[in-house]
Scaffold this motif. Structure first.
Motif, mmCIF file in Angstrom:
data_model
loop_
_atom_site.group_PDB
_atom_site.id
_atom_site.type_symbol
_atom_site.label_atom_id
_atom_site.label_comp_id
_atom_site.label_asym_id
_atom_site.label_seq_id
_atom_site.Cartn_x
_atom_site.Cartn_y
_atom_site.Cartn_z
ATOM 1 N N GLN A 1 3.204 6.743 -7.147
ATOM 2 C CA GLN A 1 2.385 7.839 -7.661
ATOM 3 C C GLN A 1 3.071 9.178 -7.481
ATOM 4 O O GLN A 1 3.082 10.015 -8.388
ATOM 5 C CB GLN A 1 1.020 7.847 -6.958
ATOM 6 N N ILE A 2 3.645 9.378 -6.289
ATOM 7 C CA ILE A 2 4.317 10.657 -6.031
ATOM 8 C C ILE A 2 5.515 10.817 -6.960
ATOM 9 O O ILE A 2 5.750 11.894 -7.523
ATOM 10 C CB ILE A 2 4.771 10.774 -4.563
ATOM 11 N N ASP B 1 -1.050 16.162 -1.506
ATOM 12 C CA ASP B 1 -2.183 15.269 -1.229
ATOM 13 C C ASP B 1 -1.748 13.818 -1.195
ATOM 14 O O ASP B 1 -2.174 13.040 -0.350
ATOM 15 C CB ASP B 1 -3.265 15.451 -2.303
ATOM 16 N N LEU B 2 -0.910 13.470 -2.156
ATOM 17 C CA LEU B 2 -0.437 12.089 -2.199
ATOM 18 C C LEU B 2 0.412 11.760 -0.982
ATOM 19 O O LEU B 2 0.352 10.655 -0.456
ATOM 20 C CB LEU B 2 0.354 11.840 -3.492
ATOM 21 N N SER C 1 1.302 16.686 -5.155
ATOM 22 C CA SER C 1 2.210 15.812 -4.417
ATOM 23 C C SER C 1 1.911 15.864 -2.923
ATOM 24 O O SER C 1 2.076 14.875 -2.212
ATOM 25 C CB SER C 1 3.675 16.183 -4.686
ATOM 26 N N GLN D 1 -1.697 10.816 1.870
ATOM 27 C CA GLN D 1 -2.178 9.440 1.805
ATOM 28 C C GLN D 1 -1.062 8.443 2.093
ATOM 29 O O GLN D 1 -1.284 7.400 2.721
ATOM 30 C CB GLN D 1 -2.787 9.169 0.432
ATOM 31 N N GLN D 2 0.144 8.778 1.629
ATOM 32 C CA GLN D 2 1.268 7.895 1.919
ATOM 33 C C GLN D 2 1.483 7.808 3.427
ATOM 34 O O GLN D 2 1.770 6.755 3.982
ATOM 35 C CB GLN D 2 2.543 8.409 1.245
ATOM 36 N N ASP E 1 0.832 -1.214 0.000
ATOM 37 C CA ASP E 1 0.000 0.000 0.000
ATOM 38 C C ASP E 1 0.860 1.254 0.000
ATOM 39 O O ASP E 1 0.573 2.210 -0.716
ATOM 40 C CB ASP E 1 -0.903 0.019 1.244
ATOM 41 N N VAL E 2 1.912 1.258 0.801
ATOM 42 C CA VAL E 2 2.783 2.436 0.857
ATOM 43 C C VAL E 2 3.506 2.597 -0.473
ATOM 44 O O VAL E 2 3.654 3.698 -0.998
ATOM 45 C CB VAL E 2 3.813 2.307 2.001
ATOM 46 N N LYS F 1 2.503 1.863 -3.344
ATOM 47 C CA LYS F 1 1.600 2.450 -4.337
ATOM 48 C C LYS F 1 1.767 3.969 -4.350
ATOM 49 O O LYS F 1 1.888 4.588 -5.404
ATOM 50 C CB LYS F 1 0.165 2.079 -3.946
ATOM 51 N N TYR F 2 1.794 4.574 -3.157
ATOM 52 C CA TYR F 2 1.925 6.029 -3.089
ATOM 53 C C TYR F 2 3.316 6.508 -3.454
ATOM 54 O O TYR F 2 3.484 7.543 -4.094
ATOM 55 C CB TYR F 2 1.495 6.551 -1.709
ATOM 56 N N ASN F 3 4.335 5.711 -3.054
ATOM 57 C CA ASN F 3 5.710 5.998 -3.497
ATOM 58 C C ASN F 3 5.695 6.263 -4.990
ATOM 59 O O ASN F 3 6.239 7.238 -5.495
ATOM 60 C CB ASN F 3 6.602 4.776 -3.319
#
Lengths: 259, 242
Positions: free
Chosen positions: B41-42, B66-67, B64, B70-71, B34-35, B37-39
């Motif tokens: 995307q950012i 916002d992401l 960035s 979530q991260q 899950d983490v 995923k945000y890595n």
């Protein structure tokens, strides 16, 4: 966790440049250096200790291998040998104590990879002696009691150490396959095969069946070559002992009794 | 006699302990994904900096951020589970993702700060967040703090250093691209040059052993050379004042 607190951590980070400027890259890395040095010093200490524990454990095993099996009930260890073994054991405990701060409590898993081999070797020595003297395999709890409950010895080290012990048991069985003296009661042995060899054969069989039945999921820390290889070795050890006993039984009439 | 040779529960206990351990690892791996995923995307968002002029860097702030939020939440969930177990027992499972998280924070910091520096025409020195600061931004403790709970989930020095090396590589590439994208404004390259040189001297201070950190740190000099060449070319053509 609110967006507000998150934002604060961020703006505090970016906006507060004066604090950052004071913590210049040089001073930051100087701190990092100290931390890294301390870590490597501890790690090196543990590696050295591991080597020493391993070598002393091997010496215990060699001392035991040299003992001839003379009675049906179990091994009686000559005083001189017992002193030797006790000496090695004390040395091992002493070495472990010297790295206690690295291996106990908070740090206990940090240097595990560096000490794991030594734990396995020590467990191997303890289990080998335990079987020769007491006729059974000590449990995980018994073994960790001897090492000291403060030292974090995971079950995997016990399992791998036990697998190694089977190799030593095999060697001992082969060396002590035949009855050496009249003290080995005839009813305990079979066709001039010593009771210890028969006992070792039984235990190797039990362990081989048991370990083969374990299911190791791929995400487990045991997954991988080490366990599989050691299990293979156990099976071939069992094979050697069985073959040895079988050939002894077949030829029992041909051998001169004094051997 | 048979049952006296070996504890009859031995294999049962072994299997139990193997299963328990494997379950924990599976669970942690899921949280790490899950983490991760945000890595990704950012990182993808920030990659945009390679295509625009530095004065537009401040545009990357919003999305960035916002992401990152979530991260951070994903990290909280990972931390919550991880703290139940001895820290060093399972920390290998998340170390890669933590390195990336550090990288992403440092890169974002640089891009946003650089944008602000250019638009405000400031002459402030470029800085890099310390281990403690990055940890704070990620919402975790760090190796730096006085550890109250030894199993507390935290950012390690090793992860921070790896993330920093990744940053250096990325900045070297960014330097060449700002030259492509800039409208006659090449100061970004100079600031990158100074920053990574300072970082290199920092790394040179460390007594590294022959591990992965050492290997990666050795590659810093190639990134330095890359940026130096760009600057050399620019100054040769008097496009930049050193």
């Amino acid at each position: 966790m609110s967006t507000g607190s998150f934002l604060m951590d961020f703006t505090t980070g970016i906006a507060d440049r004066s604090e950052e400027l004071n913590a210049s890259i040089e001073s930051q890395f100087s701190k990092y250096r100290s931390k890294l040095d301390a870590y490597h010093d501890s790690r090196d200490k543990v590696i050295k200790a591991s080597r020493d524990v391993t070598s002393s454990s091997k010496k215990i095993i060699f001392s035991l291998q040299r003992l001839k099996f003379t009675t049906a009930l179990g091994l009686t260890i000559p005083v001189k040998v017992q002193e030797e073994i006790t000496g090695y054991e004390l040395k091992i405990q002493h070495i472990l104590e010297s790295v206690a701060s690295e291996l106990k409590d908070n740090s206990s898993w940090r240097y595990h990879r560096q000490i794991s081999g030594a734990y396995q070797e020590y467990i191997e020595a303890l289990l080998f002696r335990g079987f020769l003297l007491n006729g059974r395999i000590f449990t995980y709890n018994e073994v960790t009691e001897i090492i000291g409950k403060d030292f974090m010895v995971p079950e995997t080290d016990y399992i791998l150490g036990l697998l190694d012990t089977t190799g030593e048991l095999m060697r001992y069985a082969i060396t002590n396959m035949f009855i050496k003296s009249e003290n080995d009661c005839v009813k305990e042995s079979k066709d001039n095969v010593s009771s210890i060899a028969l006992k070792i054969c039984s235990v190797l069989r039990l362990l081989a069946i048991g370990f083969s039945s374990l299911i190791i999921p791929s995400s487990s820390s045991l997954a991988g070559n080490e366990f599989t290889k050691k299990l293979q070795t156990l099976k071939s050890s069992l094979d050697k002992v069985e073959k040895g006993i079988c050939s002894r039984v077949i030829r029992s009439n041909e051998f001169v009794q004094s051997i | 006699m048979i049952s006296n040779l070996v504890d009859r529960d031995l294999f049962h206990k072994c299997q139990e302990s193997i299963d328990r351990d494997a379950d924990i690892r599976e669970h942690l791996r899921g949280l790490v994904k899950d983490v991760e995923k945000y890595n990704r995307q950012i990182t993808a968002v920030l990659q945009g900096a390679h295509s625009v002029a530095p004065e537009k860097f401040t545009n990357f702030d919003g999305e960035s951020f916002d992401l990152l939020l979530q991260q951070r939440e994903a990290l909280d969930r990972l931390a919550e589970t991880a703290t139940k177990y001895p820290f060093y027992k399972y920390n290998g499972i998340w170390s890669r993702v933590m390195q990336n998280a550090v990288f992403v924070i440092l890169l974002r910091d640089f891009i946003v700060n650089e944008g602000e520096t250019i638009t405000s025409r400031s002459t402030q020195k470029t800085i890099i967040s310390s281990l403690a600061t990055v940890a704070k931004k990620l919402g975790v403790e760090s190796d730096d703090d006085e550890v109250t709970d030894p199993n507390a989930f935290r950012l390690t020095l090793d992860e921070y250093l790896h993330g920093t090396i990744s940053l250096i590589s990325e900045l070297a590439r960014l330097a060449t691209n700002t030259v492509i994208n800039a409208n006659g404004e090449y100061s970004t390259v100079l600031r990158i040059n100074l920053l990574i040189k300072e970082l290199q001297s920092g790394f040179l201070m460390l007594n590294l052993k022959n591990d992965s950190l050492r290997t990666r740190a050795d590659s810093i000099k190639y990134d330095i050379r890359k940026v130096e060449e760009v600057i050399y070319d620019l100054s040769l053509r008097k496009m930049i004042l050193q």
